[in-house]
Design a protein around this motif. Sequence first.
Motif, mmCIF file in Angstrom:
data_model
loop_
_atom_site.group_PDB
_atom_site.id
_atom_site.type_symbol
_atom_site.label_atom_id
_atom_site.label_comp_id
_atom_site.label_asym_id
_atom_site.label_seq_id
_atom_site.Cartn_x
_atom_site.Cartn_y
_atom_site.Cartn_z
ATOM 1 N N UNK A 199 1.516 -45.303 -20.077
ATOM 2 C CA UNK A 199 2.154 -44.124 -19.508
ATOM 3 C C UNK A 199 3.622 -44.333 -19.194
ATOM 4 N N UNK A 200 4.273 -43.240 -18.777
ATOM 5 C CA UNK A 200 5.711 -43.244 -18.520
ATOM 6 C C UNK A 200 6.001 -43.544 -17.052
ATOM 7 N N UNK A 201 6.964 -44.410 -16.826
ATOM 8 C CA UNK A 201 7.471 -44.686 -15.486
ATOM 9 C C UNK A 201 8.942 -44.306 -15.474
ATOM 10 N N UNK A 202 9.418 -43.804 -14.343
ATOM 11 C CA UNK A 202 10.811 -43.411 -14.229
ATOM 12 C C UNK A 202 11.454 -44.053 -13.019
ATOM 13 N N UNK A 203 12.747 -44.391 -13.174
ATOM 14 C CA UNK A 203 13.517 -44.975 -12.081
ATOM 15 C C UNK A 203 14.906 -44.359 -12.082
ATOM 16 N N UNK A 204 15.481 -44.194 -10.897
ATOM 17 C CA UNK A 204 16.814 -43.605 -10.757
ATOM 18 C C UNK A 204 17.784 -44.649 -10.211
ATOM 19 N N UNK A 205 19.006 -44.604 -10.725
ATOM 20 C CA UNK A 205 20.017 -45.604 -10.377
ATOM 21 C C UNK A 205 21.331 -44.937 -10.000
ATOM 22 N N UNK B 206 13.614 -43.558 -18.300
ATOM 23 C CA UNK B 206 12.227 -43.236 -18.647
ATOM 24 C C UNK B 206 11.733 -44.380 -19.523
ATOM 25 N N UNK B 207 10.661 -45.030 -19.088
ATOM 26 C CA UNK B 207 10.133 -46.205 -19.780
ATOM 27 C C UNK B 207 8.669 -45.964 -20.081
ATOM 28 N N UNK B 208 8.276 -46.201 -21.345
ATOM 29 C CA UNK B 208 6.895 -45.990 -21.745
ATOM 30 C C UNK B 208 6.391 -47.235 -22.463
ATOM 31 N N UNK B 209 5.581 -48.016 -21.753
ATOM 32 C CA UNK B 209 4.949 -49.178 -22.366
ATOM 33 C C UNK B 209 3.670 -48.676 -23.028
ATOM 34 N N UNK B 210 3.463 -49.009 -24.285
ATOM 35 C CA UNK B 210 2.339 -48.516 -25.068
ATOM 36 C C UNK B 210 1.028 -48.566 -24.282
ATOM 37 N N UNK C 156 8.644 -55.270 -26.362
ATOM 38 C CA UNK C 156 8.351 -54.957 -27.760
ATOM 39 C C UNK C 156 7.300 -53.851 -27.809
ATOM 40 N N UNK C 157 7.586 -52.803 -28.566
ATOM 41 C CA UNK C 157 6.665 -51.684 -28.692
ATOM 42 C C UNK C 157 6.874 -50.598 -27.647
ATOM 43 N N UNK C 158 7.650 -50.900 -26.601
ATOM 44 C CA UNK C 158 7.913 -49.900 -25.570
ATOM 45 C C UNK C 158 9.027 -48.963 -26.032
ATOM 46 N N UNK C 159 9.006 -47.761 -25.509
ATOM 47 C CA UNK C 159 10.096 -46.830 -25.768
ATOM 48 C C UNK C 159 10.780 -46.527 -24.441
#
Length: 170
Positions: free
Chosen positions: A138-144, A131-135, A87-90
């Motif tokens: 900062x942004x974390x990235x993962x590749x699949x 690309x995941x940004x928890x309020x 919740x609140x993450x983009x």
Amino acid sequence: MKMQKNVLSKVVALSMVGMMSTVAVTSSAWAHDDKYFDSIKSPHGGQTRMAGPYHFELVLKAGATNAQTSPVVVYVTDHAGKAIATKGATANLLIVQGKQKITVELKSQADNQLVGQAAYNASADLKAALSFNETGKGVEQARFTPFAPVKASKAKNSKASAEAGHEHHH
């Protein structure tokens, strides 16, 4: 008195070095590479990757085709497998297949899910970048590569080495 201070400062310095190496060993025990994740079964049948303090499990629909939209679900947990509230993450997922690029906006749903829809082919050439940004974190990235075949020999060796020398505390 001066000698006592000198001895005390050396004891403090040595204990700090000891604590730092314990932290380094502990944090390396949490580090997982893609081979490790490919060697274990993910909780929801997707592909799991690690980025920063998170484990991301991408679940796409097997048999999906470009002819219709299909679900895109990402489960977010910590290194111990505990759900992290989204919740609140983009978040968004970039799906690439050949020359086709699709950006999927993911919305928070349930406790630790991010959900969206996209028209994709469930084929080995599908690549995705999250690309995941928890309020405030900062942004974390993962590749699949969720439909790419896992080479049995590498997964087997990875699993064997994971079982032999990998200690994972929950």
